[in-house]
Design an enzyme around this catalytic site. Structure first.
Site, PDB file in Angstrom:
ATOM      1  N   PHE A  80       3.865 -50.582  59.084  1.00 16.25           N
ATOM      2  CA  PHE A  80       4.389 -51.846  58.544  1.00 16.25           C
ATOM      3  C   PHE A  80       5.163 -52.639  59.604  1.00 16.25           C
ATOM      4  CE2 PHE A  80       4.854 -50.093  53.890  1.00 16.25           C
ATOM      5  CZ  PHE A  80       3.486 -50.049  53.772  1.00 16.25           C
TER       6      PHE A  80
ATOM      7  N   SER B 168       0.434 -46.648  51.390  1.00 17.91           N
ATOM      8  CA  SER B 168       0.202 -46.429  52.813  1.00 17.91           C
ATOM      9  C   SER B 168       0.664 -45.027  53.196  1.00 17.91           C
ATOM     10  CB  SER B 168       0.969 -47.455  53.649  1.00 17.91           C
ATOM     11  OG  SER B 168       0.936 -47.097  55.022  1.00 17.91           O
TER      12      SER B 168
ATOM     13  N   THR C 243       4.386 -44.615  56.064  1.00 18.06           N
ATOM     14  CA  THR C 243       5.824 -44.736  55.839  1.00 18.06           C
ATOM     15  C   THR C 243       6.277 -43.505  55.068  1.00 18.06           C
ATOM     16  OG1 THR C 243       5.781 -47.156  55.815  1.00 18.06           O
ATOM     17  CG2 THR C 243       7.636 -46.094  54.724  1.00 18.06           C
TER      18      THR C 243
ATOM     19  N   ASN D 107      -6.287 -48.138  49.315  1.00 20.76           N
ATOM     20  CA  ASN D 107      -5.701 -48.159  50.650  1.00 20.76           C
ATOM     21  C   ASN D 107      -6.488 -47.207  51.559  1.00 20.76           C
ATOM     22  OD1 ASN D 107      -3.729 -48.541  52.763  1.00 20.76           O
ATOM     23  ND2 ASN D 107      -2.188 -48.904  51.182  1.00 20.76           N
TER      24      ASN D 107
END
Length: 352
Positions: A118, A181, A184, A244
């Site tokens: 990110f 995601s 993270t 994703n």
């Protein structure tokens, strides 16, 4: 032509450097009016328009989050023929992302592995940029994908997402909550229903009527997908984005040594196609027909996109194949979809 350029130039460059080079060119398309000329050549046919989320999408095919992280190239991407652009993932707090190298090509597999983390300039900076963009008439439909800031503890995630939604919703045509995601720490745990429900409720309030979707991982078990679908319907969300990137490495032609050298990250591209299609069909079975379902993962050709639409997708997004197919990719998709529509219309007329 592009394939030759890719093999001789881009394939020899660091993937992230190559991305930035191509991104700068796309970003400059509107500057001197060149984009308007390009769009006459690349724009989708009128019959491809889709009504969804209370919006008119000129084509069902758009750019997935990750390509334009901060909203710098939305107009240029629209001029290349994409019907919508989902920017992000944007976080409440600006962050540099993970250390480089963090983007890797698997050329034989038509795939990418990324652990970008990110990297973005934060919600406040993006809001100013998107506010200026919102005043322009000629732009594609704009989605904004939001995620948790890395410095924010997981137990404070709700407030973090809420702030991003409050800042960015006024300038977005729709918002996507990214809880899927793999890059993270702790993020995917937010897909657990006891964490996801209060998070989505808080973002829904902060969005103040902007259509809201949630993006899910392909690595969820089928029963987990079903329960998230039920939650989305119960909360009155406007849609689901499936899927994703995956942490799976199954079915790759890349060697074990190469994969070990690359290390962790989310896999996207052609190897994700089968599971992404499975999740799409599963989602569509468990949500009402009017709920918007955006299918992402492994699409490369117009036939791939048409397969997703036939399986129940409202809209379809791509990213990884953009790297391998080049700047006319959206044009190829749109022309193929228009051809399929004409062929189906002709068959219907003959049957009638």
């Amino acid at each position: 032509m592009y394939r030759l350029l890719f093999s001789l130039v881009f394939a020899r460059m660091d993937p992230e450097q190559a991305h930035h080079l191509a991104f700068r060119v796309i970003r400059l398309l509107p500057v001197f009016g060149l984009g308007r000329v390009v769009h006459r050549f690349t724009g989708p046919a009128p019959e491809l328009a889709v009504e969804a989320l209370g919006l008119r999408f000129p084509s069902p095919f758009g750019v997935a989050a990750g390509f334009d992280k901060d909203g710098f190239a939305v107009r240029g991407l629209g001029q290349l023929g994409f019907g919508h652009v989902e920017v992000g993932t944007i976080t409440a707090i600006a962050q540099p992302g993970n250390e480089r190298p963090r983007l890797f090509r698997l050329v034989r597999d038509r795939a990418l592995i990324n652990r970008m983390g990110f990297n973005n300039g934060g919600a406040d900076a993006a809001a100013g940029r998107l506010a200026r963009l919102a005043r322009r008439r000629q732009r594609p439909v704009l989605g904004v994908n939001i995620g948790k800031s890395r410095v924010t503890p997981v137990e404070e995630a709700v407030a973090d997402y809420e702030r991003s939604a409050r800042v960015l919703a006024p300038f977005a045509d729709y918002l996507v909550v990214n809880v899927s995601s793999p890059n993270t720490p702790g993020l995917r745990g937010l897909q657990e229903l006891d964490a996801l429900a209060p998070l989505l409720e808080a973002v829904q309030r902060a969005a103040r009527g902007t259509p809201l979707l949630v993006k899910i991982a392909p690595d969820l078990a089928d029963d987990e997908v079903r329960r998230i679908c039920e939650l989305a319907v119960r909360l009155g969300l406007d849609g689901i984005v499936a899927t994703n990137t995956t942490i799976s490495r199954e079915g790759l032609s890349a060697s074990a040594a190469e994969l070990e050298r690359i290390g962790a990250g989310g896999l996207s591209g052609a190897p994700l196609a089968a599971r992404s299609l499975e999740v799409l069909r599963l989602v569509r079975r468990h949500v009402p027909a009017e709920l918007c379902v955006i299918s992402v993962g492994g699409v490369e050709t117009a036939a791939d996109v048409q397969d997703r639409l036939d399986a129940g997708a409202t809209l379809v997004q791509g990213y990884s194949a953009f790297i391998y197919r080049g700047p006319l990719w959206a044009r190829e998709i749109n022309r193929g979809l228009a051809r399929f529509a004409r062929e189906r219309a002709a068959r219907g007329q003959r049957l009638a």
